[in-house]
Motif scaffolding. Structure first.
Motif, PDB file in Angstrom:
ATOM      1  N   TRP A 294      81.034   9.971  -4.405  1.00  0.00           N
ATOM      2  CA  TRP A 294      79.844   9.857  -5.093  1.00  0.00           C
ATOM      3  C   TRP A 294      78.999  11.602  -5.153  1.00  0.00           C
ATOM      4  N   PRO A 295      78.732  11.901  -5.487  1.00  0.00           N
ATOM      5  CA  PRO A 295      77.433  13.380  -5.918  1.00  0.00           C
ATOM      6  C   PRO A 295      77.214  14.118  -4.443  1.00  0.00           C
ATOM      7  N   PRO A 296      77.029  15.456  -3.976  1.00  0.00           N
ATOM      8  CA  PRO A 296      76.857  15.478  -3.309  1.00  0.00           C
ATOM      9  C   PRO A 296      75.259  15.177  -2.154  1.00  0.00           C
ATOM     10  N   ALA A 297      74.438  15.379  -3.223  1.00  0.00           N
ATOM     11  CA  ALA A 297      73.157  14.520  -3.003  1.00  0.00           C
ATOM     12  C   ALA A 297      73.099  12.745  -2.217  1.00  0.00           C
ATOM     13  N   LEU A 298      73.926  11.716  -3.406  1.00  0.00           N
ATOM     14  CA  LEU A 298      73.837  10.890  -3.208  1.00  0.00           C
ATOM     15  C   LEU A 298      74.568  10.447  -1.824  1.00  0.00           C
ATOM     16  N   ALA A 299      75.538  11.032  -1.611  1.00  0.00           N
ATOM     17  CA  ALA A 299      76.143  10.984   0.014  1.00  0.00           C
ATOM     18  C   ALA A 299      75.817  11.711   1.177  1.00  0.00           C
ATOM     19  N   ALA A 300      74.894  12.264   1.355  1.00  0.00           N
ATOM     20  CA  ALA A 300      74.108  13.234   2.226  1.00  0.00           C
ATOM     21  C   ALA A 300      72.670  12.078   1.897  1.00  0.00           C
ATOM     22  N   GLU A 301      71.569  11.857   1.354  1.00  0.00           N
ATOM     23  CA  GLU A 301      71.346  10.188   0.548  1.00  0.00           C
ATOM     24  C   GLU A 301      71.437   9.480   1.878  1.00  0.00           C
ATOM     25  N   ARG A 302      72.327   8.734   1.037  1.00  0.00           N
ATOM     26  CA  ARG A 302      73.679   7.699   2.292  1.00  0.00           C
ATOM     27  C   ARG A 302      73.996   7.833   3.530  1.00  0.00           C
ATOM     28  N   PHE A 303      74.089   9.084   3.619  1.00  0.00           N
ATOM     29  CA  PHE A 303      75.111   8.886   5.358  1.00  0.00           C
ATOM     30  C   PHE A 303      73.542   8.897   5.782  1.00  0.00           C
ATOM     31  N   LEU A 304      72.157   9.563   5.559  1.00  0.00           N
ATOM     32  CA  LEU A 304      71.918  10.414   6.457  1.00  0.00           C
ATOM     33  C   LEU A 304      70.970   9.015   6.893  1.00  0.00           C
ATOM     34  N   ALA A 305      70.678   7.378   5.604  1.00  0.00           N
ATOM     35  CA  ALA A 305      69.953   6.480   5.779  1.00  0.00           C
ATOM     36  C   ALA A 305      71.141   5.535   6.741  1.00  0.00           C
ATOM     37  N   GLU A 306      72.373   6.335   6.693  1.00  0.00           N
ATOM     38  CA  GLU A 306      73.487   5.278   7.829  1.00  0.00           C
ATOM     39  C   GLU A 306      72.788   5.362   9.027  1.00  0.00           C
ATOM     40  N   LEU A 307      72.191   6.707   9.414  1.00  0.00           N
ATOM     41  CA  LEU A 307      72.703   7.683  10.449  1.00  0.00           C
ATOM     42  C   LEU A 307      70.990   7.175  11.107  1.00  0.00           C
ATOM     43  N   HIS A 308      69.915   7.231  10.296  1.00  0.00           N
ATOM     44  CA  HIS A 308      68.723   6.751  10.840  1.00  0.00           C
ATOM     45  C   HIS A 308      68.669   4.940  10.953  1.00  0.00           C
ATOM     46  N   ARG A 309      69.018   4.773  10.777  1.00  0.00           N
ATOM     47  CA  ARG A 309      69.266   3.135  10.459  1.00  0.00           C
ATOM     48  C   ARG A 309      69.947   2.755  11.653  1.00  0.00           C
ATOM     49  N   LEU A 310      70.825   3.467  12.345  1.00  0.00           N
ATOM     50  CA  LEU A 310      71.618   2.691  13.323  1.00  0.00           C
ATOM     51  C   LEU A 310      71.026   4.141  14.712  1.00  0.00           C
ATOM     52  N   THR A 311      70.150   5.361  14.544  1.00  0.00           N
ATOM     53  CA  THR A 311      69.693   5.665  16.134  1.00  0.00           C
ATOM     54  C   THR A 311      68.407   4.314  16.085  1.00  0.00           C
ATOM     55  N   ALA A 312      67.603   4.743  15.052  1.00  0.00           N
ATOM     56  CA  ALA A 312      66.745   3.180  15.135  1.00  0.00           C
ATOM     57  C   ALA A 312      67.135   1.709  16.082  1.00  0.00           C
ATOM     58  N   ALA A 313      68.297   1.482  15.634  1.00  0.00           N
ATOM     59  CA  ALA A 313      68.594   0.081  16.368  1.00  0.00           C
ATOM     60  C   ALA A 313      69.369   0.792  17.653  1.00  0.00           C
ATOM     61  N   ILE A 314      69.805   1.546  18.014  1.00  0.00           N
ATOM     62  CA  ILE A 314      70.347   1.771  19.303  1.00  0.00           C
ATOM     63  C   ILE A 314      68.834   1.925  20.151  1.00  0.00           C
ATOM     64  N   ARG A 315      67.208   2.868  19.434  1.00  0.00           N
ATOM     65  CA  ARG A 315      66.608   3.177  19.755  1.00  0.00           C
ATOM     66  C   ARG A 315      65.193   1.545  20.289  1.00  0.00           C
TER      67      ARG A 315
END
Length: 197
Positions: free
Chosen positions: A176-197
């Motif tokens: 993936w292009p860097p901007a897309l990789a960053a966007e998808r990684f950040l979305a996964e990170l936020h999804r998981l941290t929200a689920a843990i909270r």
């Protein structure tokens, strides 16, 4: 950091970056020394999502958000450092480099409340990580299956199906292009941290 925060690599704290800094750092840090059979190299961010999905498939119902988050962040220190050392050169980098990466890993685990690896958890993680590495070596970096076994010393099977395609679509194994990789990684990170909270 892009956020304006400052990270002291020799004395890091868990407050030295924000999530977007980490996502972008991992998206701009490349596996396989930046070499690729594709027009773009493979980012550590994309690899991290692959390992998370492989581990989710392996664990099934036992996959829980905190353990998935640990998989997603298993190479986070590389994004803070901006460097993914090829396995073959790691022994030559010495104890100082090893201590530095361990220090960064420690503050990542502190920041995100991740449990330490148990021997069983780490063995399961390494299976998923090696499976991703063997598959990336063939489909991204252009190694033959025999070279993966004989030169890279990775005995894991090589996947034909890219686990990212079912989730994101696209061409199998294409970096993936860097901007897309960053966007998808950040979305996964936020999804998981929200689920843990």
């Amino acid at each position: 950091m892009p956020s304006g925060k400052r990270l002291d690599l020799l004395n890091p704290t868990p407050f030295d970056w924000d999530d977007a800094d980490l996502a972008l750092g991992l998206a701009r840090t490349y596996r396989w020394g930046g070499h690729s059979a594709w027009p773009l190299p493979l980012s550590v961010a994309q690899h991290s999502i692959t390992v998370m999905l492989l581990q989710r498939a392996a664990l099934g119902d036992r996959a829980e958000p905190l353990l998935e988050l640990r998989e997603l962040l298993h190479d986070a220190e590389e994004g803070l450092l901006g460097f993914d050392a090829l396995s073959v050169i790691k022994p030559f980098l010495g104890e100082g480099f090893h201590a530095l990466t361990k220090r960064l890993e420690h503050v990542v685990f502190l920041r995100y409340g991740l449990p330490s690896w148990t021997p069983l958890d780490h063995a399961r993680h390494k299976r998923a990580d090696r499976l991703a590495a063997a598959s990336e070596a063939v489909h991204v970096a252009g190694w033959s299956r025999e070279e993966v076994r004989s030169t890279l010393k990775i005995q894991a099977a090589v996947l034909e199906d890219d686990p990212l395609v079912a989730r994101y679509g696209g061409r199998p194994w294409e970096p993936w292009p860097p901007a897309l990789a960053a966007e998808r990684f950040l979305a996964e990170l936020h999804r998981l941290t929200a689920a843990i909270r």
